[in-house]
Scaffold this active site. Structure first.
Site, mmCIF file in Angstrom:
data_model
loop_
_atom_site.group_PDB
_atom_site.id
_atom_site.type_symbol
_atom_site.label_atom_id
_atom_site.label_comp_id
_atom_site.label_asym_id
_atom_site.label_seq_id
_atom_site.Cartn_x
_atom_site.Cartn_y
_atom_site.Cartn_z
ATOM 1 C CE1 TYR A 166 49.324 35.160 42.138
ATOM 2 C CE2 TYR A 166 48.713 37.252 41.035
ATOM 3 C CZ TYR A 166 49.305 36.829 42.092
ATOM 4 O OH TYR A 166 50.054 37.524 43.121
ATOM 5 C CE LYS B 24 48.243 42.649 36.714
ATOM 6 N NZ LYS B 24 48.110 41.264 37.010
ATOM 7 C CG ASP C 47 40.861 38.422 39.097
ATOM 8 O OD1 ASP C 47 40.923 39.708 38.713
ATOM 9 O OD2 ASP C 47 41.787 37.975 39.997
HETATM 10 C C1 LIG Z 1 47.766 40.711 38.438
HETATM 11 C C2 LIG Z 1 46.809 40.071 38.983
HETATM 12 C C3 LIG Z 1 46.173 40.007 40.208
HETATM 13 C C4 LIG Z 1 47.013 40.768 41.499
HETATM 14 O O1 LIG Z 1 46.932 42.346 41.087
HETATM 15 P P1 LIG Z 1 48.125 43.002 41.816
HETATM 16 O O2 LIG Z 1 47.972 44.313 41.327
HETATM 17 O O3 LIG Z 1 49.354 42.488 41.438
HETATM 18 O O4 LIG Z 1 47.900 42.783 43.399
HETATM 19 C C5 LIG Z 1 45.058 39.484 40.452
HETATM 20 N N1 LIG Z 1 44.339 38.742 39.698
HETATM 21 C C6 LIG Z 1 44.581 38.751 38.032
HETATM 22 C C7 LIG Z 1 44.025 37.919 37.217
HETATM 23 C C8 LIG Z 1 46.073 39.391 37.901
HETATM 24 O O5 LIG Z 1 46.486 39.067 36.790
#
Ligand SMILES: *Cc1c(COP(=O)(O)O)cnc(C)c1O
Length: 437
Positions: A140, A265, A235
């Site tokens: 994701y 995060k 990511d």
């Molecule tokens: C949460 C998440 C995102 C998206 O971040 P948002 O601040 O919700 O837009 C992207 N990549 C990973 C791996 C995530 O867990």
């Protein structure tokens, strides 16, 4: 099911929520509404106190509302909440990130993980003059058009949009491989490598349960990407600062240095933040230095930056990761023991302060290994735990998060709830009220 707050919310907010998983569609029942939280506890608007294992899906490694983060935010806010010019604190946060992560020379702050991924793709496309992106199923990367895709009918290959409103042509810019299957990467880059701008992955996938990379897999992906002339994007929106100071690149063997990394995060300490970082040659493609446009009215917001800095500085001073991992492992072995005692074929994956529960004999090595019945089995477990005051993320595919506020005592207090929930699941199975498999 409904509640007065849900009715009110649904009248004015689509589905009553500002992010879909909050509606509890995957687990059923009435979504909870939060009133306040502290440490490991979330207090709901109907007066219940829950032990929180969702923890806002990852930012809150120090627990809810840690005092020094609140103090830093308060001080920053009192000086002004937005200037739209650079502050010294933004430089400090960037310096912390650059010094923590070997592959990062420069970093740009954005407002979410989604924005970070979107920007990373744009840089990669500009740097290579190519259009395709290779991602992994179950990974994701936010709700970016090109990444809101799933594997097409062939599982491996050109993607299909996983959301309405994403043009087929855009989805097909994306290639999908299975995680831990280097032969997929080899095949796709063999066919499309000359058109591929980037390979993007969560180095330790944490949005489809928790999937450990097989030994050598991350290195092999990095080598294949480099050989194809595609950028490697890690990511690390969840994993950044989650397992140690900085990136997975400093804790996984292989000395891998991705071209770009996405953060979010934890680096925002619970406020909206994202970041994209990497080597100067790529980062300086961003405007005003280079031709890749990217901007944000509230980017580098002083209150978010203060929360992020306070969080990183406490992590740096206290280095809580080994203790977090010890607690999480001990907790998960207790859960595994409880599940075995009632004969439930549950497998737990654990890494650092993350764990996931999969209804299968063995933890999955890729998204396709997760049994199709995962959601159906997760639903009653989630509901039983919630009824007992234990709040897991409301989706069968999200990982559970521990924080430094999840002490041994807090964790132990949840074991009777787990025991009852697992017993009830096991007896439902015997009665045949939950499908097998
Ligand atoms: C949460 C998440 C995102 C998206 O971040 P948002 O601040 O919700 O837009 C992207 N990549 C990973 C791996 C995530 O867990």
């Amino acid at each position: 099911m409904s509640s007065p707050l849900l009715e009110r919310a649904r009248a004015v907010i689509p589905g009553g929520v500002n992010s879909p998983v909050r509606a509890f569609r995957a687990v059923g029942g009435t979504p909870i509404f939060a009133r306040r939280a502290e440490g490991a506890y979330l207090h709901t608007s109907d007066g219940r106190r829950l032990v929180d294992f969702c923890m806002s899906f990852g930012p809150l490694i120090l627990g809810h509302a840690p005092l020094e983060v609140l103090a830093a935010m308060g001080e920053a806010a009192a000086r002004g909440t937005s200037f739209a010019v650079t502050t010294e604190a933004e430089i400090e946060l960037a310096e912390e990130i650059v010094s923590a992560i070997p592959s990062v020379d420069r970093v740009r702050l954005v407002n979410s993980g989604t924005e970070a991924c979107m920007t990373a793709l744009r840089i990669a496309r500009a740097a290579t003059g190519r259009h395709r992106i290779l991602k992994f199923s179950g990974g994701y990367h936010g709700h970016v058009d090109a990444l809101l895709v799933r594997a097409g009918s062939g599982v491996v290959g050109l993607a299909e949009a996983s959301s309405a409103g994403v043009p087929r042509e855009w989805a097909q810019q994306t290639l999908v491989a299975r995680f831990n299957h280097i032969e997929d990467v080899a095949r796709l880059l063999g066919q499309y490598g000359h058109e591929t701008a980037a390979v993007i992955l969560e180095p330790i996938p944490a949005n489809a349960g928790l999937i450990p990379p097989a030994p050598g897999f991350l290195r092999a992906v990095a080598d294949r990407a480099a050989a194809a002339g595609a950028l490697l994007i890690w990511d690390e929106v969840i994993t950044g600062f989650r397992f140690g100071w900085g990136s997975v690149q400093t804790i996984e063997p292989g000395n891998i240095r991705p071209d770009l990394i996405c953060l979010g995060k934890i680096i925002g300490g619970g406020l909206p933040v994202g970041a994209v970082g990497g080597r100067a040659a790529f980062m300086d493609l961003l405007a005003p230095e280079g031709p890749v446009y990217q901007a944000g009215t509230l980017s580098g917001n002083p209150v978010s930056v203060a929360a992020g800095l306070a969080t990183l500085r406490r992590l740096k001073a206290e280095r809580p990761w080994p203790e977090l991992e010890r607690r999480t492992c001990a907790y998960v072995s207790e859960l595994q023991r409880l599940a075995s005692a009632v004969g439930l074929p549950l497998s737990f994956a654990v890494r650092g302060s993350l764990f996931s529960v999969i209804f299968a004999e063995a933890p999955p090595a890729c998204f396709e290994d997760i049994p199709p019945t995962q959601s159906e089995h997760f639903r009653p477990l989630f509901q039983e735990l919630l009824a007992g005051g234990v709040y897991l993320p409301p989706s069968a595919f999200e990982v559970a998060f521990l924080s430094t506020a999840h002490t041994d005592a807090v964790l132990e207090s949840t074991l009777p709830v787990w025991r009852r929930a697992l017993e009830s699941l096991a007896s439902a199975r015997h009665d045949g009220s939950v499908g097998g498999g």
